[in-house]
Design a protein around this motif. Sequence first.
Motif, short mmCIF file in Angstrom:
data_model
loop_
_atom_site.label_atom_id
_atom_site.label_comp_id
_atom_site.label_asym_id
_atom_site.label_seq_id
_atom_site.Cartn_x
_atom_site.Cartn_y
_atom_site.Cartn_z
N MET A 127 0.55 -1.26 -0.08
CA MET A 127 0.15 -0.01 -0.05
C MET A 127 0.85 1.15 -0.09
O MET A 127 1.98 1.21 0.37
CB MET A 127 -0.86 -0.01 1.10
N ASN A 128 -0.01 2.40 -0.48
CA ASN A 128 0.94 3.50 -0.21
C ASN A 128 1.22 4.07 1.10
O ASN A 128 0.46 3.69 2.13
CB ASN A 128 -0.26 4.74 -1.06
N ASN A 129 2.52 4.43 1.47
CA ASN A 129 2.79 4.78 2.74
C ASN A 129 1.71 5.76 3.65
O ASN A 129 1.60 5.37 4.82
CB ASN A 129 4.14 5.28 2.70
N LEU A 130 1.34 6.68 3.07
CA LEU A 130 0.55 7.64 3.52
C LEU A 130 -0.80 7.07 4.06
O LEU A 130 -1.21 7.20 5.26
CB LEU A 130 0.15 8.61 2.75
N ILE A 131 -1.50 6.18 3.07
CA ILE A 131 -2.69 5.41 3.34
C ILE A 131 -2.24 4.21 4.60
O ILE A 131 -3.27 4.58 5.55
CB ILE A 131 -3.26 4.47 2.05
N LEU A 132 -1.14 3.71 4.62
CA LEU A 132 -1.08 2.57 5.41
C LEU A 132 -0.59 3.37 6.97
O LEU A 132 -1.17 3.00 8.09
CB LEU A 132 0.15 1.93 5.05
N THR A 133 -0.07 4.44 6.86
CA THR A 133 0.24 5.27 8.09
C THR A 133 -1.05 5.83 8.72
O THR A 133 -1.30 5.62 9.83
CB THR A 133 1.21 6.57 7.86
N ASN A 134 -2.16 6.11 7.79
CA ASN A 134 -3.35 6.34 8.45
C ASN A 134 -4.11 5.45 8.81
O ASN A 134 -5.02 5.60 9.92
CB ASN A 134 -3.92 7.33 7.51
N ILE A 135 -4.11 4.43 8.40
CA ILE A 135 -4.71 3.02 8.76
C ILE A 135 -4.30 2.72 10.24
O ILE A 135 -4.91 2.72 11.18
CB ILE A 135 -4.60 1.72 7.95
N GLN A 136 -2.87 2.51 10.20
CA GLN A 136 -2.43 2.25 11.64
C GLN A 136 -2.46 2.94 12.64
O GLN A 136 -2.49 2.85 13.69
CB GLN A 136 -0.79 1.91 11.22
N ALA A 137 -2.82 4.37 12.44
CA ALA A 137 -2.85 5.34 13.38
C ALA A 137 -4.53 5.60 13.90
O ALA A 137 -4.74 6.34 14.64
CB ALA A 137 -2.31 6.70 13.03
N SER A 138 -5.49 5.09 12.92
CA SER A 138 -6.74 5.26 13.21
C SER A 138 -7.36 4.51 14.21
O SER A 138 -6.94 3.41 14.72
CB SER A 138 -7.35 4.95 11.88
N HIS A 139 -8.06 5.36 14.99
CA HIS A 139 -8.79 4.74 16.25
C HIS A 139 -9.66 3.50 15.86
O HIS A 139 -9.78 2.59 16.53
CB HIS A 139 -9.94 5.84 16.90
N TYR A 140 -10.49 3.61 14.61
CA TYR A 140 -11.12 2.52 14.23
C TYR A 140 -10.44 1.28 13.89
O TYR A 140 -10.57 0.19 14.58
CB TYR A 140 -11.64 3.04 12.66
N PHE A 141 -9.24 1.45 13.44
CA PHE A 141 -8.10 0.18 13.27
C PHE A 141 -7.75 -0.35 14.43
O PHE A 141 -7.85 -1.33 15.06
CB PHE A 141 -7.21 0.53 12.15
N LYS A 142 -7.20 0.62 15.19
CA LYS A 142 -6.37 0.19 16.57
C LYS A 142 -7.24 -0.39 17.51
O LYS A 142 -6.95 -1.09 18.52
CB LYS A 142 -5.66 1.45 17.18
N MET A 143 -8.55 0.28 17.84
CA MET A 143 -9.49 -0.19 18.88
C MET A 143 -10.68 -1.11 18.29
O MET A 143 -10.70 -2.07 18.62
CB MET A 143 -10.25 1.26 19.52
N ASN A 144 -11.35 -0.49 17.31
CA ASN A 144 -12.62 -1.34 17.03
C ASN A 144 -12.12 -2.68 16.19
O ASN A 144 -12.43 -3.61 16.70
CB ASN A 144 -13.47 -0.57 16.00
N LEU A 145 -11.36 -2.62 15.12
CA LEU A 145 -10.97 -3.78 14.51
C LEU A 145 -9.98 -4.71 15.26
O LEU A 145 -9.87 -5.97 14.94
CB LEU A 145 -10.11 -3.37 12.99
N TYR A 146 -9.07 -4.12 16.37
CA TYR A 146 -8.50 -5.09 16.93
C TYR A 146 -9.18 -6.14 18.02
O TYR A 146 -8.64 -7.15 18.02
CB TYR A 146 -7.59 -4.05 18.24
N GLU A 147 -10.65 -5.80 18.32
CA GLU A 147 -11.07 -6.53 18.97
C GLU A 147 -11.75 -7.89 17.96
O GLU A 147 -12.05 -8.67 18.45
CB GLU A 147 -12.52 -5.98 19.34
N LEU A 148 -11.75 -7.80 16.67
CA LEU A 148 -11.99 -8.73 15.74
C LEU A 148 -11.04 -9.85 15.53
O LEU A 148 -9.91 -9.34 15.07
CB LEU A 148 -12.46 -8.10 14.63
N LYS A 149 -11.20 -10.72 15.93
CA LYS A 149 -10.25 -12.10 15.82
C LYS A 149 -10.14 -13.10 14.72
O LYS A 149 -9.43 -13.66 14.48
CB LYS A 149 -10.11 -12.68 17.02
N THR A 150 -11.43 -13.22 14.10
CA THR A 150 -11.67 -14.38 13.11
C THR A 150 -12.19 -13.80 11.86
O THR A 150 -12.62 -12.51 11.73
CB THR A 150 -12.92 -15.13 13.74
N TYR A 151 -11.82 -14.55 10.81
CA TYR A 151 -12.07 -14.08 9.65
C TYR A 151 -14.00 -13.73 9.57
O TYR A 151 -14.07 -12.64 8.81
CB TYR A 151 -11.98 -15.30 8.68
#
Length: 216
Positions: free
Chosen positions: A31-55
């Motif tokens: 992925m583009n570095n700017l997009i990836l950085t924003n994904i990894q820094a986003s609250h949604y990815f770090k908090m909400n999606l962290y809770e999802l463990k299965t496919y």
Amino acid sequence: MSMEEDAEVHTKTGKKSNVLPLWGNERTMNMNNLILTNIQASHYFKMNLYELKTYHEVVDEIYYKVSHLEPWEKGSRKTAGQTGMCGGVRGVGAGGIVSTAYCLLYKLFTLKLTRKQLNGLLTHPDSPFIRGLGFMYIRYTQPPADLWDWYDEFLEDEEELDVKAGGGQVMTIGNMLRHFLTKLEWFSTLFPRIPVPIQVIIEPRHSTERQTLLQD
């Protein structure tokens, strides 16, 4: 039997291994570095999606939360006054609100999908956006030489989806895949480059198929 042994057995018997190869950068998903950085820094990815463990949990999240396939949410990019490459240098501040779709795309990547799981996305009956993220996963992570084999049977798929943030750009699955095979640009980002020797094989196949359709 271990996963490696199972993969070896599949290979020897002529079947495709359930273990998918990962092409390119195994950390960034190409992925583009700017997009990836924003994904990894986003609250949604770090908090909400962290809770999802299965496919299956992630697939359900796509069903309920994804409404387009752009990398950024509508109106969130602050590009006024930026010139040249400075937008890429400024990091997160030069981005915007990264889309739910791309956060979930990267979440799928962290799960290291199997071939069976990926095929499950491509044929999912409940949402074209589940299918769309499956096809996008292929475009970002699979060897360029394999792209045609993945997409070929779906090039006439008539299911429609609106890929634009905020709506207004409806296309069929088939037309979207033709775009993936022949264009690098996807809204405000670029897909991984397809090496020229592979592109020159894909282009004639694509053109021949279109001519056949017009004759029919």
